[in-house]
Design a protein around this motif. Structure first.
Motif, PDB file in Angstrom:
ATOM      1  N   GLY A  69      -3.857 -47.622 -34.127  1.00  0.00           N
ATOM      2  CA  GLY A  69      -5.044 -46.959 -34.646  1.00  0.00           C
ATOM      3  C   GLY A  69      -5.701 -47.778 -35.744  1.00  0.00           C
ATOM      4  N   TRP A  70      -4.874 -48.362 -36.619  1.00  0.00           N
ATOM      5  CA  TRP A  70      -5.410 -49.204 -37.693  1.00  0.00           C
ATOM      6  C   TRP A  70      -6.072 -50.453 -37.125  1.00  0.00           C
ATOM      7  N   LEU A  71      -5.465 -51.049 -36.097  1.00  0.00           N
ATOM      8  CA  LEU A  71      -6.069 -52.231 -35.480  1.00  0.00           C
ATOM      9  C   LEU A  71      -7.437 -51.902 -34.891  1.00  0.00           C
ATOM     10  N   ALA A  72      -7.537 -50.766 -34.202  1.00  0.00           N
ATOM     11  CA  ALA A  72      -8.784 -50.421 -33.525  1.00  0.00           C
ATOM     12  C   ALA A  72      -9.905 -50.130 -34.510  1.00  0.00           C
ATOM     13  N   PHE A  73      -9.603 -49.399 -35.587  1.00  0.00           N
ATOM     14  CA  PHE A  73     -10.659 -48.934 -36.479  1.00  0.00           C
ATOM     15  C   PHE A  73     -10.684 -49.679 -37.810  1.00  0.00           C
ATOM     16  N   GLY A  74      -9.745 -50.596 -38.001  1.00  0.00           N
ATOM     17  CA  GLY A  74      -9.730 -51.407 -39.208  1.00  0.00           C
ATOM     18  C   GLY A  74     -10.471 -52.714 -39.010  1.00  0.00           C
ATOM     19  N   PRO A  75     -10.423 -53.599 -40.003  1.00  0.00           N
ATOM     20  CA  PRO A  75     -11.190 -54.855 -39.948  1.00  0.00           C
ATOM     21  C   PRO A  75     -10.784 -55.783 -38.812  1.00  0.00           C
ATOM     22  N   LEU A  76      -9.510 -55.755 -38.382  1.00  0.00           N
ATOM     23  CA  LEU A  76      -9.075 -56.662 -37.318  1.00  0.00           C
ATOM     24  C   LEU A  76      -9.656 -56.287 -35.962  1.00  0.00           C
ATOM     25  N   GLY A  77     -10.090 -55.045 -35.822  1.00  0.00           N
ATOM     26  CA  GLY A  77     -10.645 -54.616 -34.541  1.00  0.00           C
ATOM     27  C   GLY A  77     -11.892 -55.373 -34.147  1.00  0.00           C
ATOM     28  N   ARG A  78     -12.590 -55.974 -35.097  1.00  0.00           N
ATOM     29  CA  ARG A  78     -13.840 -56.673 -34.812  1.00  0.00           C
ATOM     30  C   ARG A  78     -13.624 -58.105 -34.326  1.00  0.00           C
ATOM     31  N   ILE A  79     -12.381 -58.553 -34.329  1.00  0.00           N
ATOM     32  CA  ILE A  79     -12.108 -59.927 -33.909  1.00  0.00           C
ATOM     33  C   ILE A  79     -12.189 -60.048 -32.399  1.00  0.00           C
ATOM     34  N   LYS A  80     -12.903 -61.055 -31.931  1.00  0.00           N
ATOM     35  CA  LYS A  80     -13.007 -61.306 -30.493  1.00  0.00           C
ATOM     36  C   LYS A  80     -11.863 -62.207 -30.055  1.00  0.00           C
ATOM     37  N   LEU A  81     -11.236 -61.844 -28.953  1.00  0.00           N
ATOM     38  CA  LEU A  81     -10.116 -62.610 -28.407  1.00  0.00           C
ATOM     39  C   LEU A  81     -10.665 -63.706 -27.500  1.00  0.00           C
ATOM     40  N   GLY A  82     -11.151 -64.740 -28.125  1.00  0.00           N
ATOM     41  CA  GLY A  82     -11.744 -65.844 -27.394  1.00  0.00           C
ATOM     42  C   GLY A  82     -12.865 -66.473 -28.187  1.00  0.00           C
ATOM     43  N   GLY A 344     -11.891 -62.639 -23.909  1.00  0.00           N
ATOM     44  CA  GLY A 344     -13.287 -62.258 -24.053  1.00  0.00           C
ATOM     45  C   GLY A 344     -13.524 -60.864 -24.603  1.00  0.00           C
ATOM     46  N   ARG A 345     -12.453 -60.096 -24.837  1.00  0.00           N
ATOM     47  CA  ARG A 345     -12.595 -58.743 -25.362  1.00  0.00           C
ATOM     48  C   ARG A 345     -12.238 -58.734 -26.852  1.00  0.00           C
ATOM     49  N   THR A 346     -12.740 -57.748 -27.567  1.00  0.00           N
ATOM     50  CA  THR A 346     -12.345 -57.607 -28.967  1.00  0.00           C
ATOM     51  C   THR A 346     -11.023 -56.853 -29.039  1.00  0.00           C
ATOM     52  N   ILE A 347     -10.365 -56.933 -30.189  1.00  0.00           N
ATOM     53  CA  ILE A 347      -9.124 -56.199 -30.384  1.00  0.00           C
ATOM     54  C   ILE A 347      -9.370 -54.699 -30.238  1.00  0.00           C
ATOM     55  N   LYS A 348     -10.481 -54.222 -30.782  1.00  0.00           N
ATOM     56  CA  LYS A 348     -10.799 -52.795 -30.667  1.00  0.00           C
ATOM     57  C   LYS A 348     -10.974 -52.399 -29.213  1.00  0.00           C
ATOM     58  N   ASP A 349     -11.651 -53.221 -28.433  1.00  0.00           N
ATOM     59  CA  ASP A 349     -11.868 -52.949 -27.013  1.00  0.00           C
ATOM     60  C   ASP A 349     -10.537 -52.877 -26.273  1.00  0.00           C
ATOM     61  N   LEU A 350      -9.662 -53.812 -26.540  1.00  0.00           N
ATOM     62  CA  LEU A 350      -8.359 -53.838 -25.873  1.00  0.00           C
ATOM     63  C   LEU A 350      -7.552 -52.588 -26.208  1.00  0.00           C
ATOM     64  N   VAL A 351      -7.476 -52.261 -27.500  1.00  0.00           N
ATOM     65  CA  VAL A 351      -6.635 -51.151 -27.940  1.00  0.00           C
ATOM     66  C   VAL A 351      -7.169 -49.812 -27.425  1.00  0.00           C
ATOM     67  N   LEU A 352      -8.449 -49.548 -27.665  1.00  0.00           N
ATOM     68  CA  LEU A 352      -8.994 -48.239 -27.294  1.00  0.00           C
ATOM     69  C   LEU A 352      -9.011 -48.031 -25.781  1.00  0.00           C
ATOM     70  N   ASN A 353      -9.472 -49.022 -25.037  1.00  0.00           N
ATOM     71  CA  ASN A 353      -9.484 -48.878 -23.585  1.00  0.00           C
ATOM     72  C   ASN A 353      -8.083 -48.730 -23.024  1.00  0.00           C
ATOM     73  N   GLY A 354      -7.152 -49.551 -23.544  1.00  0.00           N
ATOM     74  CA  GLY A 354      -5.782 -49.489 -23.046  1.00  0.00           C
ATOM     75  C   GLY A 354      -5.109 -48.158 -23.342  1.00  0.00           C
ATOM     76  N   VAL A 355      -5.180 -47.716 -24.592  1.00  0.00           N
ATOM     77  CA  VAL A 355      -4.496 -46.479 -24.983  1.00  0.00           C
ATOM     78  C   VAL A 355      -5.164 -45.258 -24.363  1.00  0.00           C
ATOM     79  N   ILE A 356      -6.491 -45.191 -24.427  1.00  0.00           N
ATOM     80  CA  ILE A 356      -7.187 -43.996 -23.948  1.00  0.00           C
ATOM     81  C   ILE A 356      -7.125 -43.888 -22.429  1.00  0.00           C
ATOM     82  N   TRP A 357      -7.532 -44.946 -21.711  1.00  0.00           N
ATOM     83  CA  TRP A 357      -7.562 -44.847 -20.250  1.00  0.00           C
ATOM     84  C   TRP A 357      -6.165 -44.831 -19.651  1.00  0.00           C
ATOM     85  N   GLY A 358      -5.228 -45.545 -20.284  1.00  0.00           N
ATOM     86  CA  GLY A 358      -3.847 -45.462 -19.819  1.00  0.00           C
ATOM     87  C   GLY A 358      -3.300 -44.053 -19.941  1.00  0.00           C
ATOM     88  N   SER A 359      -3.565 -43.408 -21.085  1.00  0.00           N
ATOM     89  CA  SER A 359      -3.093 -42.036 -21.299  1.00  0.00           C
ATOM     90  C   SER A 359      -3.774 -41.056 -20.366  1.00  0.00           C
TER      91      SER A 359
END
Length: 551
Positions: A69-82, A344-359
């Motif tokens: 949750g901290w990764l998705a909504f904190g400052p690191l979530g804005r980092i692009k993986l690429g 090519g995805r941001t950390i926030k994109d990875l975390v939220l999509n993975g956790v929400i859609w997986g659940s």
């Protein structure tokens, strides 16, 4: 692609590959040769691990959820993986399907029917069996066991690994590298090799658990369709067919093999869910799902930390702790695989999509298939509990299938779904194991085909060992044993990620969306908020750090 596709070639990291192979053989062969002694050992190990470390597994689950949750909504979530110009390698739909199929597999095909029935017979929180409350909690608890915390555990290793691959431009696909932010150069020595062998053994144990649970299910489906007798030989035949499908998939790689199977399975699973929802008691299923979500959200933290310390009834150890260990054991495979497909995805994109859609995907299975099983049991249409206790989970699943309209068509379709579901998990695992044991492999390459095929065969061999021992307790214990050493590794990866991000971006983390790239051997922090698409001009640099790029 690695130029040398032979096992003897320099592309194989011998110091990781051979210890992992020996570990598989030393575990599988004794289980096959001495099943009675093996069964006794795993029972003792299960009792010791759950009795000693149950609190640790539960706290790991809560901590993973909080950290993600901290990764998705904190400052690191804005980092692009690429790099700024990197577009996602796969469409969002294909990416989510690959992620879900790799992480869940065939297990949900069996447990979505069976777990609510098990819980009707042994409710949580010391509820009286047969009461309305017990029925409602039996429908809800599987959603907890397959929901937010499991997917947080799954994705925790994915973020530091993706950061290493696509931000720091790493040239190997190993989780030990995600620990470099804490251990530094020690990763190049025996410590790094030990972490990677632990990771590989964890993946093997987790996938072996799925094989040990799944092969009897598909054997029972074959028995129903073709009138075959249930036997160990039939199970070996099913495992052989699976191995061929998995070998085809890993031979063809990510785009042509694994993505193809995942997309096919995603469509078939959706059709099966819609059919059961429409053919079953639709209003009952929707009402039960709504009620379950309310119970889940209202009691989330209570059940996430319930250890039953006074009465010690065994429910947390037998269910929640086992599940959390299962997710931890699978987390290395998911971390490496999800990292590889998330460029090519941001950390926030990875975390939220993975956790929400997986659940949500898991909740749909338990709401529809699990709710249908609960309806059959509580209305007396079929005594699923009696079948489960006397004939086992595979027979119970077949009994559920036979109650559906057009069961002569539904059972073969369900069998295909099971087949492909497990294949998508095992082929992802074989691909990941081959990647770990490859000497050099960046995020744009694939491991040697011979290496991938070998791991598909070795995973099947481990599954045979668990089949010989037999029983749910054996596969539960194998999961707990391999998950335990992964707990400190996951903590180290989380710390490493934060250290890297602070080192690479500094105060830029508190400003706009940013991406780290390599330019003339140096790191650059670039403004991504107003960046043009990849096909247009590259975004302007807003801050350059005077440090060399390091892996």
């Amino acid at each position: 692609m690695n130029k040398n596709n032979s096992l003897a070639g320099k592309g194989i990291e011998q110091t990781i590959f051979w210890p992992a192979v020996v570990a598989v053989l030393c575990t599988s062969v004794p289980l096959m040769l001495f099943p009675e002694a093996g069964s006794q050992i795993v029972n003792n190990l299960f009792a010791w691990i759950t009795g000693t470390f149950s609190w640790l597994f539960l706290l790991t689950g809560v901590a993973s959820f909080a950290f993600m949750g901290w990764l998705a909504f904190g400052p690191l979530g804005r980092i692009k993986l690429g790099a700024p110009e990197d577009a996602p390698e796969f469409s969002t739909g294909a990416w989510i399907t690959m992620l879900f199929c790799a992480g869940i597999g065939i297990s949900i095909c069996a447990w979505s029917f069976a777990e609510p029935i098990y819980l009707l017979d042994g409710p949580p929180l010391h509820l009286a069996k047969g009461t309305t409350a017990a029925t409602e909690w039996a429908a809800m608890y599987p959603m907890f066991h397959w929901g937010l915390i499991p997917w947080a555990i799954y994705l925790l290793p994915a973020v530091p690994m993706a950061y290493y691959l696509y931000v720091r431009k790493g040239n190997v696909l190993r989780l030990s590298e995600a620990c470099r932010g804490v251990f530094g150069g020690l990763i190049d020595g025996p410590l790094g090799k030990l972490i990677d062998v632990i990771v590989m053994f964890s993946i093997i144990g987790a996938v072996g658990t799925s094989l040990g649970l799944s092969v009897p299910l598909v054997s029972a489906l074959f028995q129903e369709m073709f009138g075959l007798e249930q036997s160990f030989l039939l199970q070996l035949g099913v495992l052989a067919l699976w191995t061929l499908m998995i070998a085809w998939s890993v031979w063809n790689g990510l785009s042509k093999g694994i993505q193809t199977l995942s997309n096919f399975n995603g469509v078939l699973a959706l059709l099966m869910l819609v059919f059961v929802l429409a053919a079953g008691p639709t209003l009952y299923l929707m009402g039960l799902w709504t009620n379950s979500m309310g119970l889940y959200l209202d009691n989330f933290f209570h059940i996430s930390t319930w250890t039953d310390p006074v009465e010690k009834g065994g429910f947390p150890e037998g269910w929640t702790v086992f599940y959390w260990a299962w997710w931890v054991a699978y987390a290395p495979m998911m971390g490496l695989f999800v990292a590889r497909i998330s460029r090519g995805r941001t950390i926030k994109d990875l975390v939220l999509n993975g956790v929400i859609w997986g659940s949500v995907g898991c909740w749909a299975f338990f709401a529809i298939w699990g709710g249908y099983a609960v309806h059959l049991q509580t209305t007396g249409v079929v005594d699923l509990l009696s079948i489960l206790n006397n004939q086992g989970m595979p027979a119970m699943v077949v009994a559920v299938m036979k109650t559906l309209p057009f069961s002569g068509l539904i059972i073969p379709a369900f069998t295909v779904l099971c087949f492909v579901f497990l294949a998508t998990t095992v082929d992802s695992s074989a691909y990941t194991l081959a990647s770990i044991s490859t000497r050099e492999l960046n995020g744009y390459e694939e491991p040697a085909r011979a290496n991938r095929i070998l791991w598909a065969v070795l995973l099947a061999l481990f599954g045979v060992g668990l089949l010989v021992v037999g029983g749910l307790k054996a596969v539960q214990t194998s999961t707990l044993v391999v998950a335990l050493p992964m707990l400190p590794v996951m903590l180290i990866m989380a710390i490493s990620l934060v250290r890297w991000a602070r080192e690479d971006f500094g105060s830029a983390l508190d400003s706009k969306v940013c991406s780290l790239r390599l330019s003339n051997g140096r790191h650059e922090v670039v403004d991504q908020l107003d960046a043009a698409p990849a096909a247009q001009a590259a975004p302007a640099t807003v801050m350059a750090k005077a440090q060399p790029a390091s892996n």
